[in-house]
Write an enzyme that holds these catalytic residues in place. Structure first.
Site, PDB file in Angstrom:
ATOM      1  N   ILE B  74     -42.057  -3.195   8.625  1.00  0.00           N
ATOM      2  CA  ILE B  74     -42.507  -2.760   7.308  1.00  0.00           C
ATOM      3  C   ILE B  74     -41.433  -3.032   6.267  1.00  0.00           C
ATOM      4  CG2 ILE B  74     -43.359  -0.796   5.958  1.00  0.00           C
ATOM      5  CD1 ILE B  74     -45.116  -1.548   8.375  1.00  0.00           C
ATOM      6  N   CYS B 133     -30.497   1.560  10.100  1.00  0.00           N
ATOM      7  CA  CYS B 133     -30.537   0.650   8.955  1.00  0.00           C
ATOM      8  C   CYS B 133     -29.353  -0.288   9.070  1.00  0.00           C
ATOM      9  CB  CYS B 133     -30.378   1.416   7.647  1.00  0.00           C
ATOM     10  SG  CYS B 133     -31.627   2.660   7.387  1.00  0.00           S
ATOM     11  N   GLY B 222     -44.720   3.182  20.636  1.00  0.00           N
ATOM     12  CA  GLY B 222     -45.947   3.463  21.364  1.00  0.00           C
ATOM     13  C   GLY B 222     -45.672   3.768  22.827  1.00  0.00           C
TER      14      GLY B 222
END
Lengths: 298, 315
Positions: B74, B133, B222
């Site tokens: 993203i 990050c 997931g």
């Protein structure tokens, strides 16, 4: 049959544990009918469903999203919802293999639907392939408002068209284009669009189909100074607005371009809002774009 | 059969009525999921990582489905701290949700500035420090993959945050020894640890024969990563017996959540599962409560770290 729904049922979207009623073929596609009470009465043309696939627990985590083709609030089965499916991947293949009575987890209605004109004006509805799915419900609602409805359906070849009979029944005229000329005019929808707009004075183009088609229609609308409303199909993971994967560059009313969720602020956008040629990039002037001297950020 | 299980969870100094929180990046700021379940009924909403400035995020495609998982790239899209405070934090406060604010930065200073900006805002139960990050001051190396860099960020955030607000370091599994990074964060002042973040993965699209993601690589999440996540919680709990742990990584059911609790988590976050089922956090809470009751636990707290008990120990 038991179905339950969760969510704020007065406005939607709601999550419904529904049931498959029917799966039938239509050319290259499948039409699926679900019993999913509560959804039909909330649906407007242009909204979509997000369906979980693969059974539970599933190895295919991401929901599959489809425009709503038709809804029915009447009848002994309670509310029903119909979608059109092109079974090309593992999720859609699983879906079209469902049998009558199978459970289905469906979230709907999602997204910003088409907005109807305040005054009766001539409208042209353009569908590319299975993108035509939501246009028939739209045609009915437009005609109820006194709008003249002309329709153009286009596809690569005859078997990739959807809704030809439906279209003929609901519109003042239906034009068909196929890339290979197997039915109708050989060519693209934009080849016949100008003629239809000239003949009937269309003021609004409503469109649903591949990005390239929508971009072309938006361009025609812009040149003519008329409105285009385009329902985009971006790859979606959740469909409800939390994953941030379905974005495209859209110019806001403030003139600022943002990476905008097509599930929440779309899938219907005004054609002149979307930066069609820059889909798949982050335009350098997009809000929050990385400072870059190398042009379009990737 | 079951008497009602006391589902309260203790995360550092914060007591939550439910041990299930949303995972950062999978719940936006709560508005969307609130359509499907009452966001005030779960432990807390952990918000999408916010940065100082508005951020567009990456070009699409931003995601790829993988077996029992997904990749995301993203790129930390967000409105920036000011709009977040004005719109998102305010909504959560007015809604009555408990909120954990996730912060992200490209340098130690950026993290400190974000902490400072949030210091006097109301309605923040805790801060989750997203150290996965790239550090722009260190050739883009991820903070969480280096004990010293991670410690520097945590130290700065601790210094700029009220002593009354716990800070949790969010750990990445892409390290040789996660307990090492965990210890560094705790020594630097972290009140707790959130683990795990995504792990770096790739898909090559065999039709185009190119990377499927525009960003080339992405974070894998997931059920596919759950065993890795449970292993990390286990290892950190063994090394640090008392540190509060918020466990996450592929939780899709109450039994999944129970694994993490038994491995040592005091509470859990549900993330990617919400893409498949937006009511997942509430469902996981209910399933977890039933699972605890079925095993004779009076409270969630009694089950924390229970898998570490000695052989032959009584329930």
């Amino acid at each position: 049959m038991s179905s339950q729904h969760f969510g704020k049922a007065d406005v939607g979207p709601i999550q419904v544990r529904g049931e498959v009623l029917a799966v039938r073929r239509s050319g290259d596609y499948y039409v699926l009918v679900f019993a999913a009470p509560g959804i039909a009465e909330l649906t407007a043309p242009g909204s979509f469903v997000a369906i979980a696939v693969g059974g539970q627990p599933t190895a295919m985590l991401l929901r599959r999203c489809f425009s709503i083709h038709r809804v029915d609030t009447t009848g002994a089965l309670g509310g029903t919802v119909e979608i059109v499916v092109d079974a090309h991947g593992p999720g859609t293949k699983w879906l079209v293999e469902r049998a009558q009575g199978d459970a289905i987890d469906i979230i709907a209605p999602l997204g910003r639907p088409f907005s109807l004109p305040k005054e009766p004006v001539p409208c042209v509805l353009v569908g590319g392939g299975y993108g035509a799915a939501p246009l028939f419900m739209l045609a009915d609602q437009l005609r109820e408002r006194g709008c003249r409805v002309d329709m153009i359906l286009g596809a690569a070849t005859e078997s990739r068209l959807f809704g030809v009979v439906d279209g003929r029944r609901r519109t003042s005229s239906l034009s068909i284009t196929t890339d290979d000329g197997s039915l109708g005019t050989k060519g693209r929808v934009t080849d016949v669009l100008d003629g239809i707009l000239d003949e009937h004075g269309g003021q609004v183009i409503y469109a649903c189909g591949p990005m390239g088609m929508l971009a072309g229609l938006a361009r025609v609308a812009a040149l003519r100074g008329i409105v285009s409303q385009c329902a985009v199909e971006e790859a979606m993971a959740c469909g409800v607005g939390v994953c941030m994967t379905c974005v495209l560059p859209v110019v806001g009313t403030d003139g600022v371009t943002r990476m905008t969720r097509s599930c929440t602020d779309g899938p219907v956008f005004f054609g002149d809002q979307v930066r069609w040629d820059e889909i798949g990039t982050v335009p350098v002037d997009c809000l929050g774009a990385p400072a870059s001297t190398t042009g379009v950020a990737r | 059969m079951s008497s009602v299980v006391d589902m309260r969870a203790q995360l550092a100094t914060v007591t939550l009525p439910s041990p299930v929180l949303t995972a950062s990046g999978c719940a936006a700021a709560g508005r969307e999921l609130d359509r499907f379940f009452d966001v005030t009924a779960i432990g807390a909403v952990v918000t999408k990582s916010i940065m100082a400035q508005p951020r567009s995020g990456r070009a699409t495609p931003r995601m790829a489905e993988t077996p029992a998982g997904m990749l995301n790239s993203i790129g930390l899209q967000g409105p920036g701290i000011e709009e977040f405070i004005r719109k998102d934090l305010r909504w959560l406060r007015e809604r009555g949700a408990r909120t954990v604010v996730s912060i992200a930065g490209g340098s130690v200073n950026e993290f400190a500035e974000l902490a400072d900006r949030l210091r006097h805002e109301e309605g923040i139960a805790a801060i989750e420090v997203n150290i996965s990050c790239p550090n722009v001051e260190s050739r883009g190396q991820v903070f969480a993959c280096d004990a010293r860099a991670a410690g520097s960020v945590i130290q700065a955030v601790r210094r700029h945050t009220s002593a009354l607000t716990p800070i949790f370091a969010k750990l990445s599994p892409d390290v040789t020894d996660i307990a090492d990074i965990a210890s560094a964060c705790v020594n630097a002042g972290a009140d707790g640890l959130s683990m795990i973040n995504t792990t770096l993965g790739m898909v090559i699209d065999t039709d185009t024969m190119r990377p499927a993601l525009a960003g080339i690589m992405g974070g894998l999440s997931g059920p596919a990563i759950r065993p890795m996540a449970v292993r990390c919680v286990w290892q950190v709990r063994q090394t640090l017996p008392d540190i509060p742990i918020l466990g996450m990584g592929g939780i899709a059911s109450g039994l999944d959540a129970l694994q993490f609790i038994l491995a040592g988590a005091n509470a859990v976050s549900v993330g990617t599962a919400t893409f498949n089922d937006p009511s997942a956090p509430m469902r996981v809470h209910n399933e977890l409560a039933a699972a605890l009751a079925a095993r004779g636990f009076r409270s969630l707290a009694d089950a924390v770290s229970h898998a570490h008990r000695e052989e032959g120990a009584l329930l």
